[in-house]
Design a protein around this motif. Structure first.
Motif, PDB file in Angstrom:
ATOM      1  N   ILE A  49      12.988  -6.321 -15.534  1.00 54.21           N
ATOM      2  CA  ILE A  49      14.310  -6.945 -15.633  1.00 54.21           C
ATOM      3  C   ILE A  49      15.348  -6.138 -14.856  1.00 54.21           C
ATOM      4  O   ILE A  49      16.128  -6.687 -14.069  1.00 54.21           O
ATOM      5  CB  ILE A  49      14.733  -7.078 -17.108  1.00 54.21           C
ATOM      6  CG1 ILE A  49      13.690  -7.870 -17.903  1.00 54.21           C
ATOM      7  CG2 ILE A  49      16.110  -7.721 -17.212  1.00 54.21           C
ATOM      8  CD1 ILE A  49      13.464  -9.261 -17.397  1.00 54.21           C
ATOM      9  N   SER A  50      15.380  -4.826 -15.080  1.00 52.68           N
ATOM     10  CA  SER A  50      16.369  -4.001 -14.382  1.00 52.68           C
ATOM     11  C   SER A  50      16.135  -4.012 -12.874  1.00 52.68           C
ATOM     12  O   SER A  50      17.091  -3.993 -12.094  1.00 52.68           O
ATOM     13  CB  SER A  50      16.329  -2.566 -14.920  1.00 52.68           C
ATOM     14  OG  SER A  50      15.038  -2.009 -14.818  1.00 52.68           O
ATOM     15  N   PHE A  74       9.534  -5.616  -1.811  1.00 53.87           N
ATOM     16  CA  PHE A  74       8.367  -6.215  -2.467  1.00 53.87           C
ATOM     17  C   PHE A  74       7.321  -6.670  -1.450  1.00 53.87           C
ATOM     18  O   PHE A  74       6.211  -7.032  -1.845  1.00 53.87           O
ATOM     19  CB  PHE A  74       8.801  -7.392  -3.347  1.00 53.87           C
ATOM     20  CG  PHE A  74       9.562  -6.968  -4.567  1.00 53.87           C
ATOM     21  CD1 PHE A  74       8.897  -6.678  -5.747  1.00 53.87           C
ATOM     22  CD2 PHE A  74      10.939  -6.832  -4.539  1.00 53.87           C
ATOM     23  CE1 PHE A  74       9.597  -6.271  -6.873  1.00 53.87           C
ATOM     24  CE2 PHE A  74      11.645  -6.434  -5.661  1.00 53.87           C
ATOM     25  CZ  PHE A  74      10.974  -6.142  -6.829  1.00 53.87           C
ATOM     26  N   THR A  75       7.677  -6.669  -0.183  1.00 58.56           N
ATOM     27  CA  THR A  75       6.690  -6.994   0.856  1.00 58.56           C
ATOM     28  C   THR A  75       6.004  -5.749   1.399  1.00 58.56           C
ATOM     29  O   THR A  75       5.135  -5.854   2.260  1.00 58.56           O
ATOM     30  CB  THR A  75       7.370  -7.739   2.024  1.00 58.56           C
ATOM     31  OG1 THR A  75       8.307  -6.867   2.664  1.00 58.56           O
ATOM     32  CG2 THR A  75       8.103  -8.981   1.529  1.00 58.56           C
ATOM     33  N   SER A  76       6.375  -4.579   0.894  1.00 49.60           N
ATOM     34  CA  SER A  76       5.774  -3.332   1.366  1.00 49.60           C
ATOM     35  C   SER A  76       4.308  -3.251   0.953  1.00 49.60           C
ATOM     36  O   SER A  76       3.921  -3.658  -0.150  1.00 49.60           O
ATOM     37  CB  SER A  76       6.530  -2.133   0.793  1.00 49.60           C
ATOM     38  OG  SER A  76       5.830  -0.937   1.024  1.00 49.60           O
ATOM     39  N   VAL A  79       3.386  -1.510  -2.534  1.00 50.95           N
ATOM     40  CA  VAL A  79       3.330  -2.254  -3.795  1.00 50.95           C
ATOM     41  C   VAL A  79       1.936  -2.843  -4.000  1.00 50.95           C
ATOM     42  O   VAL A  79       1.342  -2.732  -5.085  1.00 50.95           O
ATOM     43  CB  VAL A  79       4.398  -3.371  -3.801  1.00 50.95           C
ATOM     44  CG1 VAL A  79       4.282  -4.216  -5.067  1.00 50.95           C
ATOM     45  CG2 VAL A  79       5.793  -2.775  -3.681  1.00 50.95           C
ATOM     46  N   TYR A  80       1.396  -3.429  -2.962  1.00 50.76           N
ATOM     47  CA  TYR A  80       0.087  -4.079  -3.086  1.00 50.76           C
ATOM     48  C   TYR A  80      -1.041  -3.056  -3.118  1.00 50.76           C
ATOM     49  O   TYR A  80      -2.075  -3.271  -3.754  1.00 50.76           O
ATOM     50  CB  TYR A  80      -0.086  -5.081  -1.945  1.00 50.76           C
ATOM     51  CG  TYR A  80       0.976  -6.145  -1.985  1.00 50.76           C
ATOM     52  CD1 TYR A  80       0.849  -7.236  -2.851  1.00 50.76           C
ATOM     53  CD2 TYR A  80       2.131  -6.043  -1.217  1.00 50.76           C
ATOM     54  CE1 TYR A  80       1.844  -8.198  -2.926  1.00 50.76           C
ATOM     55  CE2 TYR A  80       3.126  -7.004  -1.295  1.00 50.76           C
ATOM     56  CZ  TYR A  80       2.974  -8.084  -2.154  1.00 50.76           C
ATOM     57  OH  TYR A  80       3.961  -9.027  -2.248  1.00 50.76           O
ATOM     58  N   PHE A  81      -0.831  -1.919  -2.436  1.00 53.78           N
ATOM     59  CA  PHE A  81      -1.832  -0.858  -2.496  1.00 53.78           C
ATOM     60  C   PHE A  81      -1.942  -0.329  -3.923  1.00 53.78           C
ATOM     61  O   PHE A  81      -3.043  -0.133  -4.449  1.00 53.78           O
ATOM     62  CB  PHE A  81      -1.440   0.260  -1.538  1.00 53.78           C
ATOM     63  CG  PHE A  81      -2.482   1.334  -1.384  1.00 53.78           C
ATOM     64  CD1 PHE A  81      -3.829   1.022  -1.290  1.00 53.78           C
ATOM     65  CD2 PHE A  81      -2.114   2.666  -1.325  1.00 53.78           C
ATOM     66  CE1 PHE A  81      -4.793   2.010  -1.140  1.00 53.78           C
ATOM     67  CE2 PHE A  81      -3.064   3.661  -1.169  1.00 53.78           C
ATOM     68  CZ  PHE A  81      -4.407   3.329  -1.085  1.00 53.78           C
ATOM     69  N   VAL A 310       6.012  -1.212 -13.522  1.00 54.40           N
ATOM     70  CA  VAL A 310       5.990  -0.151 -12.520  1.00 54.40           C
ATOM     71  C   VAL A 310       5.980  -0.750 -11.118  1.00 54.40           C
ATOM     72  O   VAL A 310       6.660  -0.255 -10.204  1.00 54.40           O
ATOM     73  CB  VAL A 310       4.764   0.754 -12.742  1.00 54.40           C
ATOM     74  CG1 VAL A 310       4.626   1.757 -11.597  1.00 54.40           C
ATOM     75  CG2 VAL A 310       4.866   1.477 -14.069  1.00 54.40           C
ATOM     76  N   LEU A 311       5.219  -1.807 -10.923  1.00 48.80           N
ATOM     77  CA  LEU A 311       5.162  -2.454  -9.616  1.00 48.80           C
ATOM     78  C   LEU A 311       6.526  -3.022  -9.223  1.00 48.80           C
ATOM     79  O   LEU A 311       6.956  -2.911  -8.064  1.00 48.80           O
ATOM     80  CB  LEU A 311       4.104  -3.557  -9.625  1.00 48.80           C
ATOM     81  CG  LEU A 311       2.656  -3.074  -9.794  1.00 48.80           C
ATOM     82  CD1 LEU A 311       1.724  -4.257 -10.031  1.00 48.80           C
ATOM     83  CD2 LEU A 311       2.205  -2.297  -8.566  1.00 48.80           C
ATOM     84  N   PHE A 312       7.228  -3.641 -10.188  1.00 44.35           N
ATOM     85  CA  PHE A 312       8.564  -4.154  -9.906  1.00 44.35           C
ATOM     86  C   PHE A 312       9.519  -3.012  -9.561  1.00 44.35           C
ATOM     87  O   PHE A 312      10.352  -3.132  -8.655  1.00 44.35           O
ATOM     88  CB  PHE A 312       9.097  -4.931 -11.114  1.00 44.35           C
ATOM     89  CG  PHE A 312       8.749  -6.386 -11.090  1.00 44.35           C
ATOM     90  CD1 PHE A 312       9.613  -7.318 -10.528  1.00 44.35           C
ATOM     91  CD2 PHE A 312       7.553  -6.845 -11.616  1.00 44.35           C
ATOM     92  CE1 PHE A 312       9.293  -8.662 -10.494  1.00 44.35           C
ATOM     93  CE2 PHE A 312       7.217  -8.184 -11.594  1.00 44.35           C
ATOM     94  CZ  PHE A 312       8.089  -9.107 -11.028  1.00 44.35           C
TER      95      PHE A 312
END
Length: 456
Positions: A49-50, A74-76, A79-81, A310-312
């Motif tokens: 949320i934050s 978020f396209t980095s 994040v997906y790694f 954590v991903l967000f």
């Protein structure tokens, strides 16, 4: 209370624009960054949320021109790694490989202190083959949890706290030993090749392996000493888990498959570090194989159970940093600093200390060490050239100090995951980050005075 403070800060910046030397967009970008720090450190609302609220503020305040730009982080690939590494870690745990690996670390006369040292040695050796500190942390977290259970230690025991500090703070230090050891080393070697001189893989190893190993050993010892790891407890010689001799029998089909896939992934990381293959591609291939019909080691429940908060948080951090760079906020702050600091009046060592202090201050703004080095190192090397400081030594020193400094949890993804999965608090992260930073300064000083002149 935190929400009220964050709201008051935003209203003050938007209404008053107090820093006249900075453009309005830069002031707004800095205010969003500070608000994000407040919300993430105190956690009055979930991370997801934050994080969404902060990237929305970037767009609402006009820091960026579109919502797509506001969520660029978020396209980095980072994040997906992290996402696929978490899935691989869950796969290791779900088939019981973590128990087998833990069994390799234990015997009936093992103690928490001895096992802690064994884990530290294995992490250091694995760094030679697995470039990603995050991958190593994700691989060893289930093992630490399993070992903690087998010793029947209480929650937040000295062993568990020391082990999570090892995986979060100390583990990334090992990546600096080799030029192909991770993003920070690769970025530093590239900037040094452009600004100073190219370093071969062997030259880098000669210059960096001894300081890195010494720093790693000191930080590991500090984690054990500060948390009073038990040296007396032993494993019950006949429990149903780790110490059971049957646990050393043949691998099941699923365990063999996961072990083979992980071995192939590590091999691909090693080869890829030499040929330029992105680390994420072998990891995605591994997750795909383990999720195929007929295999299904990874399924929908594993995806639902991920640490999405954590991903967000990581995605939002990268988005805010993109906005700070797009508005040249960091560069403007550096220019302001240069106006008021009389660099020419400092002695050689005072200037080195000041530049390293500047590197630490800027590093706190970044979620990855490699991103911080991209911004810090060219500036620091420019100052070094102007005032006659040895640029090669300074570049290596910046890498060691930046790579060892984690003041805020999201400064390093390995620390962030360790904080999320372990018994540590924000205070623990900051205090031990200061310890590792201090140790890095000691190692840098000794290397600069005695070792690097000898071998360079």
């Amino acid at each position: 209370m935190t929400l009220a403070v964050a709201a008051a800060l935003l209203l003050a910046v938007v209404g008053l624009r107090p820093v006249s030397a900075l453009p309005v967009r830069s002031q707004y970008a800095l205010s969003v960054f500070v608000v994000a720090l407040l919300l993430w450190l105190t956690k009055p609302v979930p991370y997801a949320i934050s994080s969404l609220a902060c990237v929305s503020l970037l767009y609402a305040l006009g820091v960026v021109n579109s919502f797509e730009a506001a969520v660029s982080g978020f396209t980095s690939s980072l994040v997906y790694f992290l996402l696929v590494l978490l899935l691989l870690g869950n796969a290791v745990r779900s088939v019981g490989l973590d128990t087998r690996l833990a069994n390799r670390l234990l015997s009936p006369d093992s103690t928490p202190r001895g096992t802690f040292r064994s884990i530290a040695r294995n992490v250091l050796v694995l760094a030679l083959f697995m470039p990603s500190a995050m991958a190593r942390a994700v691989a060893f977290i289930p093992i630490v949890e399993e070992v903690t259970a087998e010793f029947d230690l209480s929650a937040g025991s000295g062993f568990e706290r020391a082990a999570f500090l090892l995986l979060g703070h100390v583990n990334p230090i090992a990546s600096m030993a080799l030029m192909t050891g991770g993003g920070m080393a690769l970025v530093t070697s590239g900037i040094l090749a452009t600004s100073v001189r190219p370093l071969s893989w062997v030259e880098w190893a000669v210059l960096m392996i001894p300081p890195t190993v010494v720093l790693y050993a000191l930080a590991t010892a500090a984690a054990g000493l500060l948390n009073d790891v038990d040296a007396d407890a032993t494993v019950d010689p006949a429990p149903a888990g780790i110490a059971d001799p049957s646990a050393d029998g043949e691998l099941t089909r699923e365990q063999g498959l996961v072990a083979a896939v992980m071995a192939g992934t590590v091999l691909a990381w090693v080869v890829g570090s030499f040929v330029g293959l992105p680390e994420i591609l072998p990891a995605v291939a591994a997750v795909t194989v383990l999720a195929l019909p007929g295999v299904e080691v990874i399924d929908a429940d594993d995806v639902k159970g991920l640490s999405w908060g954590v991903l967000f948080l990581i995605g939002a951090t990268l988005s805010i940093l993109d906005a700070l760079e797009a508005t040249r906020t960091i560069a403007l702050v550096v220019d302001l600093l240069a106006r008021f600091v009389p660099f020419a009046a400092f002695s050689h060592w005072q200037l080195v200390g000041l530049l390293l202090g500047f590197a630490v201050a800027v590093r706190v703004l970044f979620s990855t060490g490699s991103a911080a080095i991209v911004v810090i190192l060219p500036i620091v090397l420019r100052f070094a050239e102007t005032f006659g400081v040895t640029r090669l030594y300074l570049g290596l020193a910046v890498l060691l100090v930046v790579g060892s400094t984690t003041i805020l949890p999201f400064n390093t993804t390995a620390v962030l995951v360790s904080l999320d999965r372990g018994p540590l608090t924000n205070r623990d992260v900051t205090l031990f980050g200061l310890v590792t930073m201090g140790l890095s300064l000691v190692v840098v000083t000794l290397s600069w005075l005695f070792y690097w002149p000898l071998v360079a």
